[in-house]
Design a protein around this motif. Structure first.
Motif, PDB file in Angstrom:
ATOM      1  N   MET A 212       0.707  -0.912  -0.326  1.00 58.81           N
ATOM      2  CA  MET A 212       0.477   0.275  -0.005  1.00 58.81           C
ATOM      3  C   MET A 212       0.745   0.976  -0.006  1.00 58.81           C
ATOM      4  N   ALA A 213       1.925   1.573   0.723  1.00 59.63           N
ATOM      5  CA  ALA A 213       2.996   2.436   0.547  1.00 59.63           C
ATOM      6  C   ALA A 213       3.656   2.653  -0.391  1.00 59.63           C
ATOM      7  N   ILE A 214       4.145   1.440  -0.787  1.00 62.67           N
ATOM      8  CA  ILE A 214       4.442   1.382  -2.249  1.00 62.67           C
ATOM      9  C   ILE A 214       3.805   1.932  -3.384  1.00 62.67           C
ATOM     10  N   PHE A 215       2.769   1.453  -3.453  1.00 65.25           N
ATOM     11  CA  PHE A 215       1.712   2.158  -4.601  1.00 65.25           C
ATOM     12  C   PHE A 215       1.206   3.530  -4.084  1.00 65.25           C
ATOM     13  N   GLY A 216       1.102   4.336  -2.941  1.00 59.94           N
ATOM     14  CA  GLY A 216      -0.526   5.203  -2.515  1.00 59.94           C
ATOM     15  C   GLY A 216      -0.944   5.032  -2.392  1.00 59.94           C
ATOM     16  N   GLN A 217      -1.684   3.365  -1.515  1.00 56.22           N
ATOM     17  CA  GLN A 217      -2.669   3.578  -1.351  1.00 56.22           C
ATOM     18  C   GLN A 217      -2.918   4.050   0.650  1.00 56.22           C
ATOM     19  N   THR A 218      -2.216   4.590   1.362  1.00 53.08           N
ATOM     20  CA  THR A 218      -1.845   4.857   2.641  1.00 53.08           C
ATOM     21  C   THR A 218      -2.911   6.258   2.784  1.00 53.08           C
ATOM     22  N   GLN A 219      -3.857   6.509   2.130  1.00 56.56           N
ATOM     23  CA  GLN A 219      -4.984   7.335   2.315  1.00 56.56           C
ATOM     24  C   GLN A 219      -6.714   7.255   1.269  1.00 56.56           C
ATOM     25  N   GLU A 220      -6.530   7.468   0.141  1.00 58.39           N
ATOM     26  CA  GLU A 220      -7.245   6.644  -0.353  1.00 58.39           C
ATOM     27  C   GLU A 220      -6.895   5.681  -1.594  1.00 58.39           C
ATOM     28  N   LEU A 221      -7.817   5.003  -1.651  1.00 56.75           N
ATOM     29  CA  LEU A 221      -7.407   4.198  -2.636  1.00 56.75           C
ATOM     30  C   LEU A 221      -7.550   4.208  -3.586  1.00 56.75           C
ATOM     31  N   THR A 222      -6.871   3.481  -5.103  1.00 55.88           N
ATOM     32  CA  THR A 222      -7.514   3.949  -6.507  1.00 55.88           C
ATOM     33  C   THR A 222      -7.614   2.603  -6.946  1.00 55.88           C
ATOM     34  N   PHE A 223      -8.179   2.443  -7.976  1.00 53.76           N
ATOM     35  CA  PHE A 223      -8.339   1.202  -9.305  1.00 53.76           C
ATOM     36  C   PHE A 223      -6.852   0.169  -9.438  1.00 53.76           C
ATOM     37  N   ASN A 224      -6.074   1.232  -9.905  1.00 50.72           N
ATOM     38  CA  ASN A 224      -5.044   0.906 -10.606  1.00 50.72           C
ATOM     39  C   ASN A 224      -4.292   0.172  -9.510  1.00 50.72           C
ATOM     40  N   GLY A 225      -4.418   1.068  -8.153  1.00 51.50           N
ATOM     41  CA  GLY A 225      -3.087   0.978  -6.539  1.00 51.50           C
ATOM     42  C   GLY A 225      -3.852  -0.590  -6.225  1.00 51.50           C
ATOM     43  N   SER A 226      -5.135  -0.390  -5.714  1.00 48.48           N
ATOM     44  CA  SER A 226      -5.277  -2.039  -5.770  1.00 48.48           C
ATOM     45  C   SER A 226      -5.376  -2.698  -6.264  1.00 48.48           C
ATOM     46  N   ARG A 227      -5.381  -3.323  -7.197  1.00 46.90           N
ATOM     47  CA  ARG A 227      -5.152  -3.896  -8.146  1.00 46.90           C
ATOM     48  C   ARG A 227      -3.661  -4.173  -7.903  1.00 46.90           C
ATOM     49  N   ASP A 228      -2.476  -3.303  -8.287  1.00 48.08           N
ATOM     50  CA  ASP A 228      -1.107  -3.664  -8.153  1.00 48.08           C
ATOM     51  C   ASP A 228      -0.716  -4.539  -6.567  1.00 48.08           C
TER      52      ASP A 228
END
Length: 545
Positions: A212-228
């Motif tokens: 989550m930290a690597i893909f920038g998901q620490t605040q709000e989730l995104t489609f691509n970030g969640s997938r990764d």
């Protein structure tokens, strides 16, 4: 000298041969010895590590699935009906059950080595499928495609995991039994092997936080970030399973107890079906005890793991997903401590297997019933939520320092070598019925009712454990195999050894079945002399050939 050599083989005098880390040799330094001892239970437990890393991730990746495919997982639009979404939790458990039954049965035929190798290969291929599952579709409205791919991949992986249960538990017990230095600590070694499950759950939580930290998901989730995040989490699991598969195909040896008992079974010339038919007539009460206790445990254990994200959201309603994941790691760590407490006390005669099991069940009942009764006040204020957090986390500790470890241990000790994997697999499969019940029921009841139902299963498991579960603390598994030879030959009344000592029997076996009626240490000593004499004669014939 030749006769003595063959006699030792005939009466199964064990050798201190390293079957786990032969490549490390025999270290002489304290650090080297500790490292070798550490690997002696970490490596055999790596299959359970991989199992927990993937299977228990279901409750932790649900928020990512829901964000990516909201129409499927939340609104249930199109083909994603609510039943399919709610039931994905237990569809993969059906694959686990199939693996437990099939590999448990064939594990007593092809052996622990090849059974363990096959299930590792299946788990690896399942991890590969799960790694690419998040790329099943790029369209957020096509969640059904993702869900279908995910269910198939998770169920195939679960099929391999199911086989890991009877293979790992049987191998761990037999490995400790054949080591002079570990025989008295067999329970500790088996439970330490099982701690791989707790460690896998703990490490999985850490990996998700890092992703989550690597893909920038620490605040709000995104489609691509969640997938990764989901892709990398499963990819790490695939690497771990690749190592597991390589290790087993390169270094894993067959269980000495299995080899010896397979040789004895050939000499007795009983068919497989006849052996199981006769054995079940004797061991049915133990099958009942272990199975029902496992059902009660898995209802609470798997139910809480599969719906872990729901409970964590309940405890921290305003927290971001990143912060909730950190609290999930804390819960996993508390549970992991419970595994090691079980390993520490399970061989103590004043505590033992059965007491560890029913005390754990009783604590689960107490903590869950408090959560249920005080639910309104616990969820209204911040101090109440802190109390709720303690109760929920503490229940995880007692679940591990209790029935989750002991059911896995007792299933490998209550039955003889020639049917051990089959009965381990069957008991574990029956236990997973509890997980299926939880997967279905928890999807249709509110949060408060979940705690009431879990409490009921806790007290039920305690009652079953107290009255029906034998305590095998201190009993040699070789003695169980001696008893089995009499059972198979329908000669039970002529067995007088330690396996029918009242201390190793359940209350039901003692006062209802009266299995201890033939216990006679003096007669058993004479029987052993006769058996020894027969072994010497057989060895002499072999030496002459």
């Amino acid at each position: 000298m030749a006769e003595e050599k063959y006699v030792q083989g005939a009466i199964d005098v064990e050798e201190e041969e390293d079957t786990v880390t032969p490549c490390l040799g025999r270290p002489t330094s304290p650090v080297g010895k500790f490292f070798k001892w550490y690997l002696s239970w970490v490596l055999p437990g790596f299959g359970m590590f991989s199992e927990a890393y993937i299977i228990f991730a279901l409750g932790q990746i649900k928020p990512f699935q829901t964000f990516m495919f909201h129409d499927c997982f939340k609104s249930h639009k199109g083909k994603c009906n609510s039943s399919l979404v709610n039931n994905q939790s237990y569809i993969q458990i059906c694959g686990i059950i199939a693996g437990m039954l099939i590999f448990g049965a064939i594990g007593d035929v092809i052996g622990r080595k090849w059974g363990s190798r096959i299930v590792a290969a299946i788990m690896f291929s399942g991890c590969i499928l799960l790694t690419f599952t998040p790329f099943a579709t790029k369209d957020p409205t096509q969640g059904y495609k993702y869900l279908s791919f995910y269910i198939v991949s998770e169920t195939w992986y679960g099929f391999g995991v199911g086989g890991e249960y009877p293979m790992a538990s049987s191998s761990a017990s037999e490995r400790a039994e054949k080591s002079k230095s570990l025989r008295a600590l067999r329970g500790r070694e088996v439970v330490l092997t099982f701690t791989g499950q707790g460690m896998g759950n703990f490490v999985n939580g850490i990996v998700i936080v890092i992703c989550m930290a690597i893909f920038g998901q620490t605040q709000e989730l995104t489609f691509n970030g969640s997938r990764d995040v989901m892709c990398l989490q499963a990819g790490v699991g695939a690497v771990l399973c690749l190592f597991l598969t390589w290790y087993r195909f390169t270094f894993l040896h067959e269980s000495k107890m299995f080899d010896q008992e397979a040789h004895d079974s050939v000499e007795m010339s009983h068919s497989l079906m006849d052996k199981h038919f006769v054995s079940l007539q004797y061991y049915w009460s133990r099958v009942f005890a272990v199975s029902i206790a496992w059902i009660a445990n898995d209802f609470a254990f798997y139910g809480n793991k599969l719906f872990q994200s729901t409970f964590i959201t309940l405890l921290y309603p305003k927290a971001t997903q990143y912060l909730k994941q950190k609290y999930t790691i804390l819960n996993s760590f508390v549970a992991l401590v419970g595994y090691f407490f079980a390993a520490w006390l399970v061989d103590k005669k004043w505590y033992g297997r059965t007491r560890c099991q029913y005390i754990g069940f009783l604590w689960m009942f107490v903590l869950y019933i408090i959560c249920a009764i005080a639910y309104p006040s616990l969820t209204k204020s911040e101090p109440g939520l802190h109390g709720f957090q303690f109760l929920y986390f503490f229940s995880s500790f007692w679940n591990q320092f209790g029935p989750n470890c002991t059911t896995w241990l007792l299933a490998s000790e209550c039955f003889p070598t020639d049917i051990r994997a089959s009965y381990c697999g069957f008991n574990a499969a029956m236990g997973k019925l509890g997980a299926i019940i939880a997967g279905v029921v928890f999807g249709y009841v509110d949060d408060r009712e979940k705690f009431y139902i879990s409490a009921a299963f806790g007290i039920f498991g305690a009652v079953i454990s107290i009255f029906f579960q034998p305590d095998t603390t201190g009993l040699d598994l070789d003695e169980c195999d001696r008893l089995q030879r009499h059972v198979i030959n329908r000669d039970f009344d002529n067995y007088h050894g330690e396996a029918v000592n009242p201390r190793y029997l359940s209350l039901f076996e003692r006062f209802v079945l009266r299995r201890h009626r033939n216990y006679n240490p003096e007669q058993d000593a004479r029987d052993r002399e006769i058996e020894m004499h027969g072994a010497v004669q057989a060895a002499s014939k072999v030496a002459a050939i």
